[in-house]
Scaffold this motif. Structure first.
Motif, PDB file in Angstrom:
ATOM      1  N   TRP A  58      43.972  -3.921 -44.522  1.00  0.00           N
ATOM      2  CA  TRP A  58      42.796  -4.413 -43.811  1.00  0.00           C
ATOM      3  C   TRP A  58      41.969  -5.364 -44.667  1.00  0.00           C
ATOM      4  CZ3 TRP A  58      42.746  -4.590 -38.902  1.00  0.00           C
ATOM      5  CH2 TRP A  58      43.474  -3.653 -38.171  1.00  0.00           C
ATOM      6  N   LYS A  86      44.952 -10.907 -32.811  1.00  0.00           N
ATOM      7  CA  LYS A  86      43.702 -10.148 -32.923  1.00  0.00           C
ATOM      8  C   LYS A  86      43.725  -8.954 -31.969  1.00  0.00           C
ATOM      9  CE  LYS A  86      39.198  -9.499 -33.766  1.00  0.00           C
ATOM     10  NZ  LYS A  86      39.025  -8.081 -33.640  1.00  0.00           N
ATOM     11  N   GLU A  87      44.272  -9.144 -30.777  1.00  0.00           N
ATOM     12  CA  GLU A  87      44.393  -8.030 -29.831  1.00  0.00           C
ATOM     13  C   GLU A  87      45.251  -6.913 -30.419  1.00  0.00           C
ATOM     14  OE1 GLU A  87      45.794  -9.367 -26.005  1.00  0.00           O
ATOM     15  OE2 GLU A  87      44.261 -10.936 -25.890  1.00  0.00           O
ATOM     16  N   LEU A  89      45.694  -6.350 -33.698  1.00  0.00           N
ATOM     17  CA  LEU A  89      44.901  -5.743 -34.766  1.00  0.00           C
ATOM     18  C   LEU A  89      43.909  -4.730 -34.196  1.00  0.00           C
ATOM     19  CD1 LEU A  89      44.094  -8.768 -37.102  1.00  0.00           C
ATOM     20  CD2 LEU A  89      45.764  -6.943 -37.474  1.00  0.00           C
ATOM     21  N   ASP A  90      43.324  -5.051 -33.051  1.00  0.00           N
ATOM     22  CA  ASP A  90      42.350  -4.160 -32.430  1.00  0.00           C
ATOM     23  C   ASP A  90      42.966  -2.817 -32.030  1.00  0.00           C
ATOM     24  OD1 ASP A  90      40.404  -6.081 -32.768  1.00  0.00           O
ATOM     25  OD2 ASP A  90      40.492  -6.800 -30.687  1.00  0.00           O
ATOM     26  N   LEU A  91      44.282  -2.781 -31.808  1.00  0.00           N
ATOM     27  CA  LEU A  91      44.961  -1.527 -31.485  1.00  0.00           C
ATOM     28  C   LEU A  91      45.021  -0.600 -32.695  1.00  0.00           C
ATOM     29  CD1 LEU A  91      48.042  -2.914 -29.500  1.00  0.00           C
ATOM     30  CD2 LEU A  91      46.016  -1.777 -28.533  1.00  0.00           C
ATOM     31  N   TYR A  92      44.943  -1.171 -33.886  1.00  0.00           N
ATOM     32  CA  TYR A  92      45.150  -0.408 -35.115  1.00  0.00           C
ATOM     33  C   TYR A  92      43.876  -0.091 -35.877  1.00  0.00           C
ATOM     34  CZ  TYR A  92      50.114  -0.941 -34.446  1.00  0.00           C
ATOM     35  OH  TYR A  92      51.376  -0.863 -33.926  1.00  0.00           O
ATOM     36  N   CYS A  93      42.856  -0.893 -35.717  1.00  0.00           N
ATOM     37  CA  CYS A  93      41.629  -0.655 -36.466  1.00  0.00           C
ATOM     38  C   CYS A  93      40.767   0.340 -35.712  1.00  0.00           C
ATOM     39  CB  CYS A  93      40.847  -1.946 -36.703  1.00  0.00           C
ATOM     40  SG  CYS A  93      39.426  -1.689 -37.777  1.00  0.00           S
ATOM     41  N   ASN A  94      40.452   1.435 -36.380  1.00  0.00           N
ATOM     42  CA  ASN A  94      39.544   2.413 -35.798  1.00  0.00           C
ATOM     43  C   ASN A  94      38.349   2.558 -36.725  1.00  0.00           C
ATOM     44  OD1 ASN A  94      40.317   4.184 -37.916  1.00  0.00           O
ATOM     45  ND2 ASN A  94      42.112   4.783 -36.735  1.00  0.00           N
ATOM     46  N   GLU A  95      37.430   3.393 -36.336  1.00  0.00           N
ATOM     47  CA  GLU A  95      36.212   3.546 -37.123  1.00  0.00           C
ATOM     48  C   GLU A  95      36.494   4.016 -38.544  1.00  0.00           C
ATOM     49  OE1 GLU A  95      33.282   5.880 -35.094  1.00  0.00           O
ATOM     50  OE2 GLU A  95      33.584   4.779 -33.231  1.00  0.00           O
TER      51      GLU A  95
END
Length: 126
Positions: A58, A86-87, A89-95
């Protein structure tokens, strides 16, 4: 002695083929789901090599760009992140994702064991 290799006839995927891959109904978080996502991410990001995909963390995502050192050539690379990438990446990045975490989970087995040696890194990628 010279060994000649036959030239491969590479043909790009058509938009229809890419759409079929994108729309595959795969169970989330399965190996095949991750493989599909990493393949599409590589394609949207101008064909990043799989070894580089496996090592992306990340911390490589900075200001809408992907910045990393290519493993094969040792060159620094900085590429604008494509909206479709980017879509993904959004599946993999969590809080809870940290800058040191791998983007794609393929190397997590070794990360969870502690320090990843060069041999472990190489063997996992193979």
């Amino acid at each position: 002695i010279k060994i000649r290799q036959a030239r491969s006839n590479k043909e790009p995927l058509s938009e229809v083929d890419i759409e079929k891959i994108t729309n595959l109904d795969l169970e989330e978080k399965t190996l095949l789901w991750h493989v599909r996502n990493s393949f599409l991410f590589s394609m949207y990001m101008a064909g990043i090599r799989i070894g580089d995909i496996l090592n992306l963390r990340w911390s490589s995502v900075q200001d809408g760009r992907l910045r990393y050192k290519m493993l094969k050539t040792k060159k620094d690379c900085s590429t604008v992140i494509h909206p479709k990438a980017k879509e993904i990446l959004d599946l993999y990045c969590n809080e809870g994702c940290k800058s040191t975490d791998y983007i794609f989970p393929f190397m997590n087995h070794y990360k969870n064991r502690g320090t990843v040696s060069e041999a472990d890194n190489y063997n996992q990628k193979k």
